[in-house]
Write a protein that holds these residues in place. Structure first.
Motif, PDB file in Angstrom:
ATOM      1  N   PRO A  20       0.807  -1.233   0.000  1.00 11.49           N
ATOM      2  CA  PRO A  20       0.000   0.000   0.000  1.00 11.49           C
ATOM      3  C   PRO A  20       0.832   1.271   0.000  1.00 11.49           C
ATOM      4  CG  PRO A  20      -0.033  -1.042   2.167  1.00 11.49           C
ATOM      5  CD  PRO A  20       0.653  -1.992   1.242  1.00 11.49           C
ATOM      6  N   ASN A  21       2.127   1.151   0.265  1.00  7.24           N
ATOM      7  CA  ASN A  21       3.011   2.325   0.275  1.00  7.24           C
ATOM      8  C   ASN A  21       3.965   2.359  -0.916  1.00  7.24           C
ATOM      9  OD1 ASN A  21       2.057   3.382   2.818  1.00  7.24           O
ATOM     10  ND2 ASN A  21       3.149   1.707   3.811  1.00  7.24           N
ATOM     11  N   ALA A  22       3.715   1.551  -1.933  1.00  6.57           N
ATOM     12  CA  ALA A  22       4.643   1.460  -3.061  1.00  6.57           C
ATOM     13  C   ALA A  22       4.769   2.765  -3.823  1.00  6.57           C
ATOM     14  CB  ALA A  22       4.201   0.340  -4.007  1.00  6.57           C
ATOM     15  N   HIS A  23       3.751   3.622  -3.727  1.00  6.95           N
ATOM     16  CA  HIS A  23       3.799   4.898  -4.452  1.00  6.95           C
ATOM     17  C   HIS A  23       4.858   5.841  -3.886  1.00  6.95           C
ATOM     18  CE1 HIS A  23       1.166   5.484  -0.998  1.00  6.95           C
ATOM     19  NE2 HIS A  23       1.474   6.759  -1.055  1.00  6.95           N
ATOM     20  N   ILE A  24       5.302   5.609  -2.654  1.00  3.38           N
ATOM     21  CA  ILE A  24       6.263   6.539  -2.045  1.00  3.38           C
ATOM     22  C   ILE A  24       7.661   6.350  -2.634  1.00  3.38           C
ATOM     23  CG2 ILE A  24       7.249   7.374   0.120  1.00  3.38           C
ATOM     24  CD1 ILE A  24       4.675   6.415   1.520  1.00  3.38           C
ATOM     25  N   PRO A  25       8.234   5.127  -2.625  1.00  2.73           N
ATOM     26  CA  PRO A  25       9.516   4.990  -3.337  1.00  2.73           C
ATOM     27  C   PRO A  25       9.389   5.253  -4.831  1.00  2.73           C
ATOM     28  CG  PRO A  25       8.715   2.844  -2.582  1.00  2.73           C
ATOM     29  CD  PRO A  25       7.866   3.880  -1.922  1.00  2.73           C
ATOM     30  N   ALA A  26       8.209   4.997  -5.406  1.00  5.52           N
ATOM     31  CA  ALA A  26       8.027   5.316  -6.827  1.00  5.52           C
ATOM     32  C   ALA A  26       8.205   6.810  -7.057  1.00  5.52           C
ATOM     33  CB  ALA A  26       6.645   4.861  -7.301  1.00  5.52           C
ATOM     34  N   ALA A  27       7.709   7.631  -6.147  1.00  2.00           N
ATOM     35  CA  ALA A  27       7.864   9.077  -6.290  1.00  2.00           C
ATOM     36  C   ALA A  27       9.330   9.484  -6.255  1.00  2.00           C
ATOM     37  CB  ALA A  27       7.080   9.799  -5.192  1.00  2.00           C
ATOM     38  N   LEU A  28      10.127   8.818  -5.428  1.00  2.00           N
ATOM     39  CA  LEU A  28      11.568   9.098  -5.407  1.00  2.00           C
ATOM     40  C   LEU A  28      12.213   8.676  -6.724  1.00  2.00           C
ATOM     41  CD1 LEU A  28      14.218   9.924  -4.063  1.00  2.00           C
ATOM     42  CD2 LEU A  28      14.276   7.676  -2.947  1.00  2.00           C
ATOM     43  N   ASN A  29      11.832   7.498  -7.233  1.00  2.00           N
ATOM     44  CA  ASN A  29      12.360   7.055  -8.523  1.00  2.00           C
ATOM     45  C   ASN A  29      12.069   8.091  -9.606  1.00  2.00           C
ATOM     46  OD1 ASN A  29      13.051   4.639  -7.253  1.00  2.00           O
ATOM     47  ND2 ASN A  29      11.216   3.587  -7.939  1.00  2.00           N
TER      48      ASN A  29
END
Length: 692
Positions: free
Chosen positions: A284-293
């Motif tokens: 459910p938190n995968a969007h957070i490291p995606a934002a860093l990528n």
């Protein structure tokens, strides 16, 4: 470093995916184009893995089938990201030259049977890659359907390092060019420890499995060399394509924040940054490291728009458990990438394969064809995407940057002889980014040497390897009014892995106004605490014995253990700005608390109410701000937005309030794209006080 770049010739946001027509009979191609048109597809990538079908034996080419595919696509209005087909060698080449196969660190040769079955240093492979790229360019480089070159595929995915004899010879040549002579190498590697002095270049091998811990400088140099070997391979094709088709942009698809390749250096030699991104639907938190990528992708060429070249329409095929994307998740993931600067949303792949290693990897057109859920969703999104045409070419507005330094990543992770193996560079970077994300900021990335001038806050989660140039850049930035925050285990060694005189933080000592007497890692299963503003926060992995100078203010102290009462977080006023040092690896709440202070110090806003699932990113251009508000959570979110904002996606209109702002309900997995006149500062989106 950035260069003038060639632009992809598309009038709209790119939409489509990898196309593998050689897996299907010819009559299917026409059906594919009809369905692509229905789905709003305007760009496909091909023929990424088709070298054996194009060159059936040495020097014998079969172009006819690809000629027909290209004409069918062109007639249907579909543009092509044309791959050079060099992602993996054909079997006839490998069997003719088995010496080009890669070795692992145990000295075992890896067999043909998957992909990337090559040693990056192999002269045979490099010669054939250049020849194939030339053949593709000469045949298709002037075709009007071709709008971009796609070189190889996901460099470093399967083979990012090779330990074969050819790699050893290449490594020695690289070392000689870097260090000059054996005296220079012996000095750089500190060979007087453990009796490792070299008297001939032939004595040096890649760092294969050894009897114990390997020289850390040898390991670091091998990381640098290996990244550079793949960069050399990439540049061979770049040079050929630019010679024959000087007006066509070139790219190679990156793999988000990948440890093994220094993407700063790769991006210098391509026109458009492209990325393959696969956030896990089960997280459910995968969007957070995606934002860093994505912050890295848009920053690699100074804020220029990039392109999401691959994502999954639903499930992937390579995790232990491959969870499909729930309805709406594909749309949300795609719009998150566009919010963060992508000028489109592409997929792997267009039509789901019936055989092979990726037959269970989802596609825009699933196994059920038009009846598949993925096709219904991707077709609907393709039509919706046309509403976002004004966003194309705009740039993300960010006032916060995070330093990404591959040398420090490699140096702090390759060696076995570190104070702790628990302080990982990537984990630190993601944790610091997550705190800033929760407080409402989209974060760019930047090299340790800058430039920093467009940012109010620069954070450096870890700079294990630091030099005078980096220190001078950070010093000048703070002196000019910027706020810099440096994390633990920074300024420890120089570029040859030698501890700086006086210890950490080495060249950062004057900027930060502190010294580190000794790192104090935390044993597994334990946790120390710091005290900040009367509250305690956990430091479960890493602490340090800090000596603060009279110029440094102590912001937080250690509250437990041997270090109780000692400085944990410090701040030193420097010129018109300030430099902070965070000596502990803190838990999520502790990092949010520290970053809230740092944002305030930089005169930047921060959300009072934290919701990591609420994301807001602004792209700007032609006098308009386009603010994407994305709800990654499982409940509706009510947010305060600028009055008069218009949602380009046609969602619910914001409701005016007496505060001069407006209130908008963003449903779960929902997105609003709010258009407002460009303001001096990008809109800052917060949860409404009346959130239900």
């Amino acid at each position: 470093m950035t260069h003038a770049t060639r632009q992809i010739r598309l009038d709209a946001l790119a939409y489509g995916g990898d196309y593998n027509p050689d897996q299907w009979p010819e009559h299917v191609w026409h059906e594919d184009v009809r369905l692509m048109q229905e789905a709003g597809v305007n760009l496909v990538s091909l023929p990424v893995f088709s070298w054996p079908q194009l060159e059936t034996s040495p020097g014998v080419y079969d172009w006819a089938w690809l000629d027909r595919v290209i004409e069918v696509l062109w007639a249907g209005g579909i543009r092509i990201d044309l791959a050079t087909a060099t992602a993996t060698p054909p079997a006839w080449l490998v069997r003719s030259h088995p010496e080009m196969l890669p070795w692992d660190s145990d000295g075992r040769r890896l067999e043909f049977g998957s992909r990337q079955a090559y040693c990056p240093s192999s002269p045979v492979w490099r010669e054939h890659v250049a020849r194939m790229a030339r053949a593709m360019a000469e045949r298709y480089g002037e075709h009007p359907a071709v709008v971009m070159w796609h070189i190889s595929n996901e460099y470093g995915d399967h083979v990012s390092r090779c330990w074969c004899p050819e790699s050893a010879r290449h490594f020695r040549r690289w070392l000689e060019a870097r260090h000059g002579d054996l005296d220079g190498l012996n000095e750089a590697w500190g060979v007087n420890v453990w009796g490792q002095r070299y008297t001939a270049w032939e004595q040096i091998e890649p760092p294969r499995r050894a009897t114990g811990p390997i020289n850390p400088t040898q390991l670091l140099d091998f990381e640098r060399f290996s990244s550079n070997a793949l960069l050399e391979l990439f540049r061979i094709e770049v040079d050929v394509l630019r010679e024959i088709t000087p007006d066509l942009p070139v790219t190679t698809n990156f793999m988000s924040l990948l440890r093994d390749l220094d993407y700063w250096k790769f991006a210098e030699h391509e026109d458009l940054v492209t990325d393959d991104a696969y956030p896990d639907p089960a997280d459910p938190n995968a969007h957070i490291p995606a934002a860093l990528n994505y912050g890295l992708m848009r920053s690699l060429k100074g804020g220029q728009p990039w392109l999401l070249l691959e994502q999954a329409a639903s499930a992937v095929s390579w995790r232990d458990v491959n969870v499909p994307k729930a309805p709406g998740r594909m749309r949300l993931d795609s719009l998150q990438a566009i919010a963060h600067g992508s000028d489109g949303a592409m997929f792997f792949q267009w039509r789901q394969a019936q055989y092979g290693q990726e037959k269970f990897h989802s596609a825009m057109l699933g196994h059920r064809g038009e009846a598949s859920r993925t096709f219904r969703e991707t077709a609907a999104f393709g039509r919706e995407l046309q509403r976002l045409a004004p966003v194309k070419g705009t740039r993300v507005r960010s006032r916060v940057a995070l330093v990404v330094d591959w040398d420090s990543w490699w140096g702090s992770s390759a060696a076995e002889s570190l104070p702790s193996q628990r302080l990982g560079w990537l984990g630190q970077a993601r944790a610091w980014h997550a705190a800033l994300h929760a407080l409402g900021h989209a974060v760019d990335t930047v090299r340790a040497t800058g430039p920093f001038d467009q940012y109010d806050l620069v954070v450096v989660p870890n700079l294990y390897i630091a030099d005078a140039t980096q220190a001078a850049a950070l010093d000048a930035y703070a002196a000019a009014g910027g706020t810099v925050v440096v994390g633990p285990f920074s300024g420890v060694v120089d570029a040859t892995e030698k501890v700086h005189p006086g210890g950490a933080p080495g060249p950062l000592r004057e900027l930060l106004g502190i010294e580190i007497d000794e790192p104090w890692p935390v044993p597994d299963g334990a946790a120390e605490q710091i005290e900040l503003d009367g509250e305690r926060h956990a430091a479960p992995v890493w602490t340090e014995w800090v000596e603060a100078s009279a110029e440094a203010s102590v912001i937080a102290t250690y509250a437990t253990g041997v270090l109780a009462g000692r400085p944990a977080v410090t701040r030193r006023a420097h010129g018109a700005g300030a430099a902070w040092y965070v000596s502990a690896a803190l838990d999520a709440d502790g990092l949010v608390a520290v970053m809230r202070h740092a944002l305030a110090d930089a005169d930047l806003p921060a959300r009072d109410r934290i919701d990591p699932h609420l994301e807001a990113v602004t792209r700007s251009g032609d006098g308009t701000d386009y603010t994407f508000v994305l709800n990654h959570g499982s409940a509706d979110a009510t947010v305060d937005v600028p009055a008069g904002a218009i949602d380009l996606l046609g969602g619910a209109e914001p409701e005016p309030t007496t505060t001069g702002r407006a209130r908008l309900v963003v449903p779960t997995a929902g997105v609003a794209v709010l258009a407002t006149p460009t303001a001096a500062e990008p809109p800052f989106i917060t949860l409404s006080e009346t959130t239900e």
